[in-house]
Design a protein around this motif. Structure first.
Motif, PDB file in Angstrom:
ATOM      1  N   SER A 159      18.313   4.114   3.729  1.00 54.89           N
ATOM      2  CA  SER A 159      17.115   3.303   3.533  1.00 54.89           C
ATOM      3  C   SER A 159      16.076   3.761   4.534  1.00 54.89           C
ATOM      4  CB  SER A 159      17.423   1.813   3.730  1.00 54.89           C
ATOM      5  OG  SER A 159      16.274   1.027   3.516  1.00 54.89           O
ATOM      6  N   ALA A 160      14.915   4.224   4.045  1.00 55.94           N
ATOM      7  CA  ALA A 160      13.936   4.787   4.981  1.00 55.94           C
ATOM      8  C   ALA A 160      12.551   4.852   4.357  1.00 55.94           C
ATOM      9  CB  ALA A 160      14.354   6.191   5.418  1.00 55.94           C
ATOM     10  N   TYR A 161      11.548   4.746   5.221  1.00 56.95           N
ATOM     11  CA  TYR A 161      10.190   5.185   4.901  1.00 56.95           C
ATOM     12  C   TYR A 161      10.050   6.605   5.423  1.00 56.95           C
ATOM     13  CZ  TYR A 161       8.067   0.793   3.362  1.00 56.95           C
ATOM     14  OH  TYR A 161       7.725  -0.323   2.646  1.00 56.95           O
ATOM     15  N   LEU A 162       9.451   7.466   4.614  1.00 60.35           N
ATOM     16  CA  LEU A 162       9.209   8.842   5.016  1.00 60.35           C
ATOM     17  C   LEU A 162       7.742   9.176   4.760  1.00 60.35           C
ATOM     18  CD1 LEU A 162      12.097   8.831   3.083  1.00 60.35           C
ATOM     19  CD2 LEU A 162      12.383  10.864   4.506  1.00 60.35           C
ATOM     20  N   LEU A 199      -6.524   6.578   1.502  1.00 64.83           N
ATOM     21  CA  LEU A 199      -6.204   7.627   2.458  1.00 64.83           C
ATOM     22  C   LEU A 199      -4.697   7.759   2.713  1.00 64.83           C
ATOM     23  CD1 LEU A 199      -9.022   7.325   5.148  1.00 64.83           C
ATOM     24  CD2 LEU A 199      -8.713   9.122   3.438  1.00 64.83           C
ATOM     25  N   SER A 200      -3.987   6.645   2.821  1.00 62.67           N
ATOM     26  CA  SER A 200      -2.599   6.730   3.288  1.00 62.67           C
ATOM     27  C   SER A 200      -1.532   6.577   2.205  1.00 62.67           C
ATOM     28  CB  SER A 200      -2.345   5.687   4.387  1.00 62.67           C
ATOM     29  OG  SER A 200      -2.471   4.371   3.888  1.00 62.67           O
ATOM     30  N   ALA A 201      -1.867   6.050   1.046  1.00 65.08           N
ATOM     31  CA  ALA A 201      -0.831   5.775   0.042  1.00 65.08           C
ATOM     32  C   ALA A 201      -0.083   7.032  -0.384  1.00 65.08           C
ATOM     33  CB  ALA A 201      -1.442   5.104  -1.187  1.00 65.08           C
ATOM     34  N   PHE A 202      -0.791   8.126  -0.573  1.00 67.60           N
ATOM     35  CA  PHE A 202      -0.195   9.310  -1.180  1.00 67.60           C
ATOM     36  C   PHE A 202       0.806  10.021  -0.278  1.00 67.60           C
ATOM     37  CE2 PHE A 202      -4.392   8.665  -3.069  1.00 67.60           C
ATOM     38  CZ  PHE A 202      -4.076   8.641  -4.424  1.00 67.60           C
ATOM     39  N   CYS A 203       0.741   9.776   1.026  1.00 66.58           N
ATOM     40  CA  CYS A 203       1.626  10.516   1.934  1.00 66.58           C
ATOM     41  C   CYS A 203       2.970   9.825   2.134  1.00 66.58           C
ATOM     42  CB  CYS A 203       0.950  10.708   3.299  1.00 66.58           C
ATOM     43  SG  CYS A 203       1.030   9.264   4.391  1.00 66.58           S
ATOM     44  N   GLY A 204       3.126   8.605   1.659  1.00 62.89           N
ATOM     45  CA  GLY A 204       4.293   7.805   2.007  1.00 62.89           C
ATOM     46  C   GLY A 204       5.284   7.630   0.871  1.00 62.89           C
ATOM     47  N   TYR A 205       6.571   7.531   1.250  1.00 63.96           N
ATOM     48  CA  TYR A 205       7.670   7.335   0.301  1.00 63.96           C
ATOM     49  C   TYR A 205       8.628   6.293   0.881  1.00 63.96           C
ATOM     50  CZ  TYR A 205       5.937  11.806  -1.401  1.00 63.96           C
ATOM     51  OH  TYR A 205       5.134  12.811  -1.875  1.00 63.96           O
ATOM     52  N   TYR A 206       9.177   5.487  -0.009  1.00 57.57           N
ATOM     53  CA  TYR A 206      10.221   4.552   0.387  1.00 57.57           C
ATOM     54  C   TYR A 206      11.478   4.924  -0.372  1.00 57.57           C
ATOM     55  CZ  TYR A 206      12.960   0.237   0.696  1.00 57.57           C
ATOM     56  OH  TYR A 206      13.962  -0.670   0.895  1.00 57.57           O
ATOM     57  N   PHE A 258      10.710   5.867  -4.110  1.00 51.41           N
ATOM     58  CA  PHE A 258       9.447   5.272  -4.558  1.00 51.41           C
ATOM     59  C   PHE A 258       8.289   6.074  -3.969  1.00 51.41           C
ATOM     60  CE2 PHE A 258      12.528   1.862  -4.784  1.00 51.41           C
ATOM     61  CZ  PHE A 258      12.266   1.303  -6.029  1.00 51.41           C
ATOM     62  N   GLU A 259       7.371   6.500  -4.821  1.00 51.56           N
ATOM     63  CA  GLU A 259       6.212   7.276  -4.394  1.00 51.56           C
ATOM     64  C   GLU A 259       5.029   6.342  -4.107  1.00 51.56           C
ATOM     65  OE1 GLU A 259       5.709  10.955  -6.747  1.00 51.56           O
ATOM     66  OE2 GLU A 259       7.452  10.276  -7.888  1.00 51.56           O
ATOM     67  N   LEU A 260       3.959   6.916  -3.576  1.00 48.99           N
ATOM     68  CA  LEU A 260       2.733   6.162  -3.271  1.00 48.99           C
ATOM     69  C   LEU A 260       3.046   4.928  -2.427  1.00 48.99           C
ATOM     70  CD1 LEU A 260       0.903   6.301  -6.737  1.00 48.99           C
ATOM     71  CD2 LEU A 260       0.801   7.934  -4.867  1.00 48.99           C
ATOM     72  N   ALA A 261       3.875   5.118  -1.411  1.00 48.74           N
ATOM     73  CA  ALA A 261       4.320   3.993  -0.576  1.00 48.74           C
ATOM     74  C   ALA A 261       3.748   4.036   0.830  1.00 48.74           C
ATOM     75  CB  ALA A 261       5.846   3.977  -0.520  1.00 48.74           C
ATOM     76  N   GLY A 262       2.682   4.811   1.029  1.00 55.08           N
ATOM     77  CA  GLY A 262       2.126   4.942   2.365  1.00 55.08           C
ATOM     78  C   GLY A 262       1.159   3.851   2.765  1.00 55.08           C
TER      79      GLY A 262
END
Length: 406
Positions: free
Chosen positions: A20-23, A272-279, A368-372
């Motif tokens: 389980s992680a945010y990346l 700005l930040s949504a596209f860089c994050g993954y859950y 999950f994409e767009l999780a930034g």
């Protein structure tokens, strides 16, 4: 994306605990921010709305390119000052305490968004006591018809800003307060708008209103803050807000109606930040109930509340993991319509509902994409006292990956 998948696979090869992680892909974040800013015409500035994701590595990375930061609490301002000590900061929010106002003034706030007549007077009173002139923007709650969006903060009744009908009186009041400098206006009226053309028309509306007030009161102002509101399409990943068309509109038809000498500020957070994050969360169980497939993950809305909050199916992909440590058969769902649910004891712990998948097994990873943006920090972390996810920041160093954690 490849760096994210590689990091997850590496962790699963060595760890027995459910994943389980945010990346965060930090190079993708830097590239997206830099290209967004490069496309703006010279009279525009792009600030980052910290509420979207206040993680210090995110703030440090964005400080390399954004023109400043917008904060909605003194806690956010302190985070910005740790990550970017000299960055310009705009302080917003509908309920500022005296301590926050004083703290922001002492930390060198660039601008306050003033939300009411009372708040203007309190800022003036505190600034006078400190021997400081406070620079302010009046936040206006417009009564005009606005484009459709997921959230609206003006037009309909809301707690945000000063009623447009009261603006002449508040402008007059600002002129009587020696510790207040009226620098312009803030007109953030909606959120998650996906149409570049509608956003161009919205900014043109803002410009026309501000020009009316400039002429009516013979104002000399520096800023028109058009807020954020530029959206992310969670339903169709390939159909995102057209930033290029938007900035071309700013350089063309918007520039023709913008008050001369006024800088237009945009406060983008999600964009700005949504596209860089993954859950990422490991599948703990798969099963059928009443003829429907359910996938239960190690995580849920206590980690990632955005899908539940916005009532949407969040985009995801299944990462197959071949490792299987049990002596019995591995359960799976194939050619199935599934609901992805979390580990919480509530039927509302759902991140995607009624979505078709070819195959998913216990032990696979749901990514999950767009999780930034609006992920971890809006979630109810400690409900049921489950462990928190990891937070991993992925930096590409040539052909190598550097991973930092918090």
């Amino acid at each position: 994306m490849n760096a994210i998948i590689e990091q997850i696979a590496a962790c699963k090869r060595t760890s027995e605990a459910p994943y389980s992680a945010y990346l965060y892909d930090m190079e993708a974040l830097r590239r997206h921010a830099a290209s967004s800013i490069a496309a703006l015409p010279p009279y525009c500035r792009l600030y980052y709305a910290v509420k979207a994701n206040p993680e210090e590595p995110i703030l440090r990375a964005l400080s390399e390119s954004v023109h400043g930061f917008e904060v909605a609490s003194f806690g956010e301002m302190e985070k910005v000052r740790r990550a970017a000590p000299a960055a310009p900061v705009i302080f917003g929010g509908p309920g500022k305490t005296d301590a926050e106002i004083e703290g922001a003034l002492q930390l060198g706030v660039q601008l306050f968004h003033v939300e009411s007549r009372n708040e203007l007077q309190r800022i003036g009173h505190i600034a006078s006591r400190l021997g400081i002139v406070a620079p302010v923007l009046l936040r206006v709650n417009l009564r005009a018809s606005l484009p459709d969006a997921t959230l609206t903060m003006a037009g309909p009744r809301s707690q945000f800003g000063i009623d447009e009908h009261e603006i002449p009186d508040v402008i007059s009041l600002a002129g009587t307060l020696p510790s207040i400098k009226l620098e312009g206006f803030h007109l953030h009226s909606l959120s998650n708008n996906l149409s570049s053309e509608r956003h161009i028309q919205l900014v043109k509306l803002y410009c026309s209103r501000v020009m009316e007030w400039i002429r009516m009161f013979n104002l000399d102002i520096s800023y028109l803050n058009a807020g954020g509101g530029i959206g992310v399409n969670y339903a169709e990943l390939d159909d995102q807000f057209d930033w290029r068309a938007f900035t071309e509109g700013l350089a063309g038809e918007v520039s023709e109606v913008c008050p001369p000498g006024v800088t237009v500020i945009f406060e983008c957070g999600r964009y700005l930040s949504a596209f860089c994050g993954y859950y990422a969360a490991e599948v703990l169980d798969v099963k059928h109930n009443h003829g429907h497939g359910f996938v239960v993950i190690r995580g849920g809305t206590h980690h990632f509340r955005l899908p539940s909050s916005w009532q949407h199916n969040h985009p995801f992909r299944i990462l197959p993991i071949e490792r299987w440590d049990y002596p019995f058969a591995r359960a799976e769902l194939t050619d199935a319509e599934i609901t992805i649910a979390g580990e919480l004891c509530t039927p509302k712990d759902v991140l995607a509902r009624d979505i078709y998948v070819e195959k998913v097994r216990i032990g696979d990873i749901v990514l999950f994409e767009l999780a930034g943006a609006y992920g971890w920090t809006i979630s109810h972390h400690d409900f049921l006292s489950h462990p928190h996810p990891q937070h991993l920041f992925i930096h590409e160093q040539g052909s190598h990956l550097q991973v930092s954690a918090r």
